[in-house]
Design a protein around this motif. Structure first.
Motif, short mmCIF file in Angstrom:
data_model
loop_
_atom_site.label_atom_id
_atom_site.label_comp_id
_atom_site.label_asym_id
_atom_site.label_seq_id
_atom_site.Cartn_x
_atom_site.Cartn_y
_atom_site.Cartn_z
N ARG A 193 -28.41 -7.06 59.46
CA ARG A 193 -29.01 -6.61 58.20
C ARG A 193 -28.99 -7.72 57.15
O ARG A 193 -29.94 -7.90 56.40
CB ARG A 193 -28.28 -5.37 57.69
N VAL A 194 -27.89 -8.46 57.11
CA VAL A 194 -27.82 -9.59 56.17
C VAL A 194 -28.86 -10.65 56.55
O VAL A 194 -29.59 -11.17 55.69
CB VAL A 194 -26.39 -10.20 56.15
N ARG A 198 -28.42 -10.15 41.73
CA ARG A 198 -28.77 -8.91 42.43
C ARG A 198 -27.58 -8.39 43.21
O ARG A 198 -26.77 -9.18 43.71
CB ARG A 198 -29.90 -9.18 43.44
N VAL A 199 -27.50 -7.07 43.34
CA VAL A 199 -26.51 -6.44 44.21
C VAL A 199 -27.27 -5.64 45.26
O VAL A 199 -28.12 -4.81 44.92
CB VAL A 199 -25.56 -5.52 43.42
N VAL A 200 -26.97 -5.90 46.52
CA VAL A 200 -27.62 -5.19 47.63
C VAL A 200 -26.57 -4.37 48.37
O VAL A 200 -25.59 -4.92 48.89
CB VAL A 200 -28.29 -6.18 48.60
N ASN A 201 -26.74 -3.05 48.37
CA ASN A 201 -25.85 -2.19 49.13
C ASN A 201 -26.34 -2.09 50.56
O ASN A 201 -27.43 -1.60 50.82
CB ASN A 201 -25.80 -0.79 48.50
N MET A 208 -20.74 -4.19 51.62
CA MET A 208 -20.66 -3.46 52.89
C MET A 208 -20.07 -2.07 52.67
O MET A 208 -19.21 -1.89 51.81
CB MET A 208 -19.78 -4.23 53.89
N HIS A 209 -20.53 -1.13 53.45
CA HIS A 209 -20.00 0.23 53.41
C HIS A 209 -19.67 0.65 54.84
O HIS A 209 -20.25 0.15 55.78
CB HIS A 209 -21.04 1.19 52.82
N PRO A 210 -18.74 1.59 55.05
CA PRO A 210 -18.02 2.36 54.03
C PRO A 210 -16.87 1.54 53.44
O PRO A 210 -16.51 0.51 53.96
CB PRO A 210 -17.47 3.54 54.83
N VAL A 211 -16.33 2.06 52.35
CA VAL A 211 -15.19 1.43 51.71
C VAL A 211 -13.98 2.34 51.83
O VAL A 211 -14.11 3.54 51.98
CB VAL A 211 -15.48 1.13 50.22
#
Length: 487
Positions: free
Chosen positions: A96-97, A66-69, A41-44
């Motif tokens: 979104r998830v 996998r990494v999903v931004n 999740m963003h922002p951080v």
């Protein structure tokens, strides 16, 4: 062969993301049937977290990982006055998830060889996503980036509040002693996690504790022999099953050599350590949020100069804006904060640096002691590499961790256990150079009881992750439970 997909969701903070990424790696490396997807999740809050997640996207991840931004939603810019920003972020990222996981599921249904969704693993403070898992009809698990004793404290405090009507905020600065299950000794109430002392944050803390009771099981970044008292306390039949799967430590042996790093400053650090005798260097590093006011920096400098031990000091600059929470930055010139002549006088024995590659430094044989803020990852790293800690907690549950390490486990010495870092203004507490010298001398003592105990726990920590070890076996049981979800 049944194949399973596990989705992992950390909160957007460095220690939490790194730990869950290591869990994902461990799962895919352990069992060919598993695939993992991590949603970031963003922002951080911390710029170094962004750099880390970018490096993940750019680097070669293990197969089946996998990494999903997730998109950086405009409405999510952190207003630090809104203490519920994390819950708000989770709510806004749910669609979104759901969308991404739905696509994954559709693709897996088209191909019989594709992995089937077996469950979600949420960070302790990302359980607001449980609705997503429930919507897909799969179990959800919780991963604690803190220790087992901290989970015990969450359940204990929730029971005090909900069952006995205790006003937990009144424990701030209290002399009360609490019999927390999971700790062998009574805990001074003033060392409870800082969230407990504020009404707005307490409500969030308690909600997470209640939700934790609903999970299928709890993965903890710890190992049985390290927190046996706490793990046994949690495994009382009333709580979800507990799987100690740690210590999760991201180590230099991952194939990256700091000596050939593009950044000269990191190579310089490691080459300086190469020139020091074994176990001779006191390392001071206070995490990605660790910084001190000018007066405290001078006390630390005075202590280092007078105790005479070699030292490596990660010195960070506090945020210049009062009333706003910002992570520390590096000084352009250390002369602006250190006592006049300090760098010249300590040239032969010490080195002052900015941001530090902490794990790689702790793994170096020259390091003999570690002054730390007692974040849980830092504690596990110190134990993994057999480096005794001098505790200087700053915020969150770090005072609790320091108590556990010093009083309960005898694996650390105290600089100041009830120190609190005020991120929104100057801190009133100043730890004297005398107290710092005393702790450094104690922790750097050769053949001290603390050093022996940490070395022994280091050996046990290594065994726990190997075939037949406690964490290895625990992870195996967890994987079988996940695979059963798709039968």
């Amino acid at each position: 062969m049944k194949k399973a997909e596990v989705v992992l969701i950390p909160i957007p903070a460095m220690g939490h993301i790194v730990a869950l990424v290591e869990v994902a790696k461990l799962l895919v490396e352990r069992d060919d049937r598993l695939s993992t997807t991590i949603f970031i999740m963003h922002p951080v809050l911390d710029p170094s977290t962004t750099k880390y997640t970018e490096s993940l996207a750019a680097s070669t991840l293990p197969d089946r990982m996998r990494v999903v931004n997730l998109p950086n939603l405009e409405s999510n810019t952190e207003d630090t006055k809104d203490r519920n920003w994390l819950n708000s972020m989770i709510e806004s990222q749910k669609p979104r998830v759901e969308e991404y996981v739905s696509k994954m599921r559709t693709q897996s249904q088209l191909s019989p060889d594709s992995p089937q969704l077996a469950g979600f693993i949420f960070d302790t403070f990302a359980t607001g996503m449980k609705d997503v898992a429930n919507g897909f009809g799969v179990p959800w698990y919780v991963f604690s980036a803190s220790g087992a004793a901290f989970i015990c404290s969450m359940f204990y405090l929730q029971a005090l509040h909900d069952g006995e009507g205790v006003n937990l905020t009144e424990f701030k600065n209290s002399d009360a002693l609490l019999e927390v299950p999971g700790l062998a000794n009574p805990l001074p109430a003033k060392l409870l996690p800082s969230m407990v002392f504020r009404e707005d944050l307490l409500a969030i803390f308690l909600e997470h504790a209640r939700t934790l009771k609903e999970t299928r099981s709890i993965l903890v970044n710890t190992f049985l022999e390290f927190e046996s008292y706490a793990v046994h306390s949690l495994s009382n039949g009333k709580n979800p099953p507990v799987y100690p799967v740690g210590p999760m430590v991201k180590h230099v042996a991952d194939g990256r050599d700091l000596r050939s790093d593009e950044s000269n400053k990191y190579r310089d650090i490691m080459e300086w350590l190469d020139d020091q005798p074994p176990s001779s260097v006191m390392f001071l590093c206070f995490g990605s949020w660790g910084s001190f006011c000018g007066k405290q920096v001078k006390e630390i400098a005075c202590a280092l100069e007078h105790c005479g031990h070699r030292f490596l000091w990660s010195l960070r600059k506090p945020s210049s804006q009062k009333g706003k929470i910002e992570s520390p930055s590096d000084y352009l010139n250390f002369q602006e904060i250190l006592p006049e002549g300090f760098l010249d006088r300590t040239l032969e024995i010490g080195k002052v640096i900015g941001w530090a590659p902490q794990v790689d430094i702790l793994a170096h044989p020259a390091v003999g002691g570690f002054a730390s803020h007692c974040g849980w990852n830092s504690i596990l790293e110190s134990v993994r590499f057999g480096v005794p800690v001098a505790t200087w907690p700053l915020y969150a549950e770090q005072q609790f961790n320091a108590f556990q390490m010093v009083i309960d486990l005898g694996l650390a010495v105290e600089i100041k256990m009830d120190y609190w870092r005020d991120f929104l203004g100057d801190n009133e507490i100043i730890v004297s150079s005398d107290d710092i010298v005393k702790a450094i001398k104690h922790v750097m003592e050769e053949d001290s009881e603390v050093r022996k105990k940490v070395k022994e726990m280091s050996r046990i920590s290594e065994k726990s992750l190997k075939d037949g070890g406690s964490s290895f076996s625990s992870l195996g049981r967890l994987i079988e439970d996940m695979i059963d979800n798709i039968s």
